[in-house]
Design an enzyme around this catalytic site. Structure first.
Site, PDB file in Angstrom:
ATOM      1  N   GLU A  46      57.496 -12.063  58.092  1.00  0.00           N
ATOM      2  CA  GLU A  46      56.745 -11.218  57.157  1.00  0.00           C
ATOM      3  C   GLU A  46      57.395 -11.226  55.774  1.00  0.00           C
ATOM      4  OE1 GLU A  46      55.983  -6.527  56.276  1.00  0.00           O
ATOM      5  OE2 GLU A  46      55.889  -7.134  58.377  1.00  0.00           O
ATOM      6  N   THR A  54      56.858  -3.934  56.928  1.00  0.00           N
ATOM      7  CA  THR A  54      56.012  -2.965  57.629  1.00  0.00           C
ATOM      8  C   THR A  54      56.683  -2.359  58.853  1.00  0.00           C
ATOM      9  OG1 THR A  54      54.970  -4.734  58.926  1.00  0.00           O
ATOM     10  CG2 THR A  54      53.845  -4.048  56.904  1.00  0.00           C
TER      11      THR A  54
END
Length: 276
Positions: free
Chosen positions: A125, A161
């Site tokens: 990510e 996240t």
């Protein structure tokens, strides 16, 4: 022994969405490819492999005509372009929340800000977010802040996240003391917060905790770390690891799971615990 299940655990929206896209693609193709493992759960990845899902790890493995699925973690724009150049079809399953961080970071940098991302620089990510930037900075631990240049101006902070809320807040606190012109954007996913908070709540009722999920899963590891600070905690990938577990003195055991842990693995673990 009483088994206490956390209120929120297992697949999050982004993971479910990516899996649905893979399943839909398999209705039209005998074989599809994911760029990297679809999710950080070995058991589920092996299950998907039997259904026709193969993994490619880099652009060199891409062949014309392949259907390549971008997992929820996303990819750098450069990698996406390379896949297209190879003549492969792309199905983009990047989580919308991750896409939002990519866009935010890019916009901040284009407005002249220094972008700091709180997270793990080796996580896919973060690699995807950094691929949208020219000079992004990744901070993993609070002590790393001291090594940042003192002359940074116009700073914008975002987060992976799946980051731990407490670590995010600690790093942000240190950054705010070091730099004056700083904007903070807590982009930790709501599903991550729910699972971390749910795990904490469950530890208050349990003598011990089992956290189920991949050992290489960022969000699962964070949950295990959080629980481990509060109560005796076991991080397992499968129900089989429960066999022979010493639970002497444990009358109530809690169970939770990361956002990349399928329901069937959770249910197997719950059933095994109920038999103890």
């Amino acid at each position: 022994m009483k088994v206490i299940k956390a209120e929120k655990m297992g697949f999050c929206f982004g993971v479910k969405r990516a899996i649905e896209k893979v399943e839909q693609a398999l209705k039209e193709e005998k074989k599809v490819y994911t760029f990297g493992a679809l999710i950080h759960n070995n058991q589920f990845v092996e299950k998907m492999k039997k259904e026709g899902v193969e993994i490619v790890e880099n652009e060199k493995e891409i062949k014309p005509g392949m259907t390549v699925i971008v997992r929820a973690h996303g990819l750098p724009p450069k990698t996406m372009k390379e896949i297209e150049k190879k003549g492969a079809a792309i199905i983009d399953a990047t989580c919308p929340k991750v896409l939002n961080i990519q866009r935010l970071a890019k916009r901040f940098e284009s407005n002249g800000k220094n972008v700091i991302i709180i997270g793990n620089s080796s996580h896919p990510e973060i690699i995807g977010i950094m691929g949208n930037l020219e000079t992004g900075i990744v901070v993993r631990e609070p002590e790393e802040v001291d090594r940042l240049p003192d002359n940074l101006e116009e700073i914008a902070v975002v987060s992976q996240t799946t980051e731990e809320q407490e670590r995010f807040e600690k790093i942000v606190g240190i950054l705010s003391k070091k730099f004056k012109n700083i904007e903070i954007y807590n982009t930790i996913c709501e599903a991550t917060k729910e699972r971390q908070d749910g795990a904490k709540k469950t530890t208050k009722e349990a003598d011990a905790m089992i956290v189920l999920g991949g050992k290489h899963s960022s969000n699962t590891t964070h949950i295990a770390n959080i629980c481990g600070q509060l109560v005796k905690t076991f991080h397992f990938e499968t129900a089989d690891e429960i066999d022979g577990l010493d639970l002497k003195g444990v009358s109530k055991i809690g169970i939770t799971a990361g956002a990349s842990t399928p329901d069937y693995l959770i249910e197997e673990a719950v059933q095994k615990l109920n038999q103890i």
